[in-house]
Design an enzyme around this catalytic site. Structure first.
Site, PDB file in Angstrom:
ATOM      1  N   ILE A  96     -16.932  12.000  44.507  1.00  0.00           N
ATOM      2  CA  ILE A  96     -18.002  11.085  44.097  1.00  0.00           C
ATOM      3  C   ILE A  96     -17.429  10.350  42.892  1.00  0.00           C
ATOM      4  CG2 ILE A  96     -19.204  12.994  42.941  1.00  0.00           C
ATOM      5  CD1 ILE A  96     -21.849  11.429  43.439  1.00  0.00           C
ATOM      6  N   ASN A 135     -12.929  17.958  33.222  1.00  0.00           N
ATOM      7  CA  ASN A 135     -13.733  16.767  33.532  1.00  0.00           C
ATOM      8  C   ASN A 135     -15.178  17.006  33.082  1.00  0.00           C
ATOM      9  OD1 ASN A 135     -14.866  14.447  34.567  1.00  0.00           O
ATOM     10  ND2 ASN A 135     -13.880  14.614  36.578  1.00  0.00           N
ATOM     11  N   TYR A 142     -23.100  17.477  37.261  1.00  0.00           N
ATOM     12  CA  TYR A 142     -23.435  18.470  38.295  1.00  0.00           C
ATOM     13  C   TYR A 142     -24.412  19.514  37.753  1.00  0.00           C
ATOM     14  CZ  TYR A 142     -19.361  16.404  40.590  1.00  0.00           C
ATOM     15  OH  TYR A 142     -18.471  15.531  41.148  1.00  0.00           O
ATOM     16  N   LYS A 144     -26.614  19.176  35.410  1.00  0.00           N
ATOM     17  CA  LYS A 144     -27.991  18.683  35.238  1.00  0.00           C
ATOM     18  C   LYS A 144     -28.664  18.474  36.598  1.00  0.00           C
ATOM     19  CE  LYS A 144     -27.290  13.723  34.556  1.00  0.00           C
ATOM     20  NZ  LYS A 144     -27.396  12.559  33.707  1.00  0.00           N
TER      21      LYS A 144
HETATM   22  C1  LIG Z   1     -19.019  12.129  37.659  1.00  0.00           C
HETATM   23  C2  LIG Z   1     -19.844  10.857  37.815  1.00  0.00           C
HETATM   24  C3  LIG Z   1     -20.063  10.579  39.290  1.00  0.00           C
HETATM   25  C4  LIG Z   1     -21.198  11.088  37.148  1.00  0.00           C
HETATM   26  O1  LIG Z   1     -21.905   9.881  37.150  1.00  0.00           O
HETATM   27  P1  LIG Z   1     -22.475   9.258  35.777  1.00  0.00           P
HETATM   28  O2  LIG Z   1     -23.178   8.009  36.086  1.00  0.00           O
HETATM   29  O3  LIG Z   1     -21.361   9.215  34.801  1.00  0.00           O
HETATM   30  O4  LIG Z   1     -23.505  10.440  35.372  1.00  0.00           O
HETATM   31  P2  LIG Z   1     -24.560  10.473  34.215  1.00  0.00           P
HETATM   32  O5  LIG Z   1     -24.259   9.471  33.157  1.00  0.00           O
HETATM   33  O6  LIG Z   1     -25.902  10.464  34.864  1.00  0.00           O
HETATM   34  O7  LIG Z   1     -24.340  11.958  33.671  1.00  0.00           O
HETATM   35  C5  LIG Z   1     -23.214  12.306  32.920  1.00  0.00           C
HETATM   36  C6  LIG Z   1     -23.655  13.164  31.751  1.00  0.00           C
HETATM   37  O8  LIG Z   1     -22.497  13.575  31.004  1.00  0.00           O
HETATM   38  C7  LIG Z   1     -22.642  13.185  29.656  1.00  0.00           C
HETATM   39  N1  LIG Z   1     -21.292  12.905  29.172  1.00  0.00           N
HETATM   40  C8  LIG Z   1     -20.649  11.737  29.097  1.00  0.00           C
HETATM   41  N2  LIG Z   1     -19.401  11.928  28.610  1.00  0.00           N
HETATM   42  C9  LIG Z   1     -19.288  13.254  28.377  1.00  0.00           C
HETATM   43  C10 LIG Z   1     -18.240  14.083  27.867  1.00  0.00           C
HETATM   44  N3  LIG Z   1     -17.069  13.572  27.516  1.00  0.00           N
HETATM   45  N4  LIG Z   1     -18.460  15.418  27.756  1.00  0.00           N
HETATM   46  C11 LIG Z   1     -19.647  15.961  28.120  1.00  0.00           C
HETATM   47  N5  LIG Z   1     -20.685  15.217  28.622  1.00  0.00           N
HETATM   48  C12 LIG Z   1     -20.482  13.892  28.731  1.00  0.00           C
HETATM   49  C13 LIG Z   1     -23.559  12.002  29.681  1.00  0.00           C
HETATM   50  O9  LIG Z   1     -24.182  11.801  28.444  1.00  0.00           O
HETATM   51  C14 LIG Z   1     -24.539  12.423  30.773  1.00  0.00           C
HETATM   52  O10 LIG Z   1     -25.453  13.392  30.299  1.00  0.00           O
HETATM   53  P3  LIG Z   1     -26.979  12.993  29.949  1.00  0.00           P
HETATM   54  O11 LIG Z   1     -27.599  12.441  31.195  1.00  0.00           O
HETATM   55  O12 LIG Z   1     -27.577  14.295  29.521  1.00  0.00           O
HETATM   56  O13 LIG Z   1     -26.875  11.991  28.848  1.00  0.00           O
HETATM   57  C15 LIG Z   1     -19.145   9.643  37.146  1.00  0.00           C
HETATM   58  O14 LIG Z   1     -19.031   9.854  35.750  1.00  0.00           O
HETATM   59  C16 LIG Z   1     -17.778   9.324  37.708  1.00  0.00           C
HETATM   60  O15 LIG Z   1     -17.645   8.665  38.725  1.00  0.00           O
HETATM   61  N6  LIG Z   1     -16.718   9.778  37.016  1.00  0.00           N
HETATM   62  C17 LIG Z   1     -15.367   9.476  37.406  1.00  0.00           C
HETATM   63  C18 LIG Z   1     -14.976  10.148  38.696  1.00  0.00           C
HETATM   64  C19 LIG Z   1     -15.163  11.629  38.649  1.00  0.00           C
HETATM   65  O16 LIG Z   1     -14.831  12.305  37.693  1.00  0.00           O
HETATM   66  N7  LIG Z   1     -15.708  12.144  39.756  1.00  0.00           N
HETATM   67  C20 LIG Z   1     -15.949  13.547  39.924  1.00  0.00           C
HETATM   68  C21 LIG Z   1     -14.715  14.210  40.403  1.00  0.00           C
HETATM   69  S1  LIG Z   1     -15.105  15.910  40.753  1.00  0.00           S
END
Ligand SMILES: CC(C)(COP(=O)(O)OP(=O)(O)OC[C@H]1O[C@@H](n2cnc3c(N)ncnc32)[C@H](O)[C@@H]1OP(=O)(O)O)[C@@H](O)C(=O)NCCC(=O)NCCS
Length: 171
Positions: A96, A135, A142, A144
């Site tokens: 994803i 990551n 995941y 949440k």
């Molecule tokens: C993983 C992914 C799909 C999640 O989607 P997203 O739109 O970023 O998700 P959200 O913003 O809703 O949630 C991420 C949460 O992590 C938090 N966060 C952001 N950076 C962070 C960090 N460095 N450490 C910890 N938490 C972090 C955000 O604040 C958010 O939490 P909140 O809703 O309590 O504020 C997206 O970040 C993504 O595509 N990442 C790159 C590809 C990837 O890593 N895919 C998964 C491979 S297993």
């Protein structure tokens, strides 16, 4: 913001390769060498490999589309296509990935809900995935959404061995 989902078909392979390579690089370049990223591009994100996956009836890909642009994608695997476990009761979210620009903007929940609805339609019992232990953002996402770590495994990226958490959500 209007987010739509589109199933990716074999003829979409170049669009899939583009978004897959872009998002993989953006996610992992900070912590990995250019060589290891390129190795992944060649072995896992080649046109041949992606075409075979698009043709596999046990895998499904979806694009998230905003204003005609692909801003993310989802890959889920059933039964034998799962990278581990291969349990007929489970659905793997293998990938994803959302572009940096659209992270935190409600695209992830749309793709994630799609994975859950695919699993429910197939009357599966749980959804699982593997995520690199460093990551943090993905792990938070995941958690949440109710996933819990149930195991770990070693993932090889080029010449490096990294640990993944395996996480699961019962349906
Ligand atoms: C993983 C992914 C799909 C999640 O989607 P997203 O739109 O970023 O998700 P959200 O913003 O809703 O949630 C991420 C949460 O992590 C938090 N966060 C952001 N950076 C962070 C960090 N460095 N450490 C910890 N938490 C972090 C955000 O604040 C958010 O939490 P909140 O809703 O309590 O504020 C997206 O970040 C993504 O595509 N990442 C790159 C590809 C990837 O890593 N895919 C998964 C491979 S297993």
């Amino acid at each position: 913001m209007n987010i739509s989902l589109k199933s990716a078909l074999p003829e979409d392979v170049l669009a899939l390769q583009l978004i897959a390579r872009q998002t993989f690089r953006d996610t992992f370049l900070e912590h990995n060498t250019e060589e290891n990223i390129n190795d992944y591009f060649i072995t896992k994100l080649s046109v041949e490999k992606l075409t075979a996956e698009l043709l596999d009836h046990n895998s499904r890909f979806f694009f998230a589309v905003i204003d005609g642009n692909i801003v993310g994608y989802l890959k889920v695997n059933f039964g034998p296509a799962q990278t581990e476990l291969q349990d007929s009761n489970g659905l793997e979210i293998e990938r994803i990935y959302i572009t940096k620009e659209y992270q935190g903007k409600k695209v992830a929940p749309v793709l994630f809900e799609k994975a859950l609805s695919v699993a429910r339609e197939a009357a599966l019992k749980y959804v699982w995935l593997g995520v690199w232990e460093e990551n943090k953002r993905a792990i938070k996402f995941y958690e949440k959404n109710g996933f819990k770590v149930f195991d770990t495994h070693v993932f090889t990226l080029g010449n490096e061995q990294q640990t993944d958490y395996l996480m699961k959500l019962a349906l």
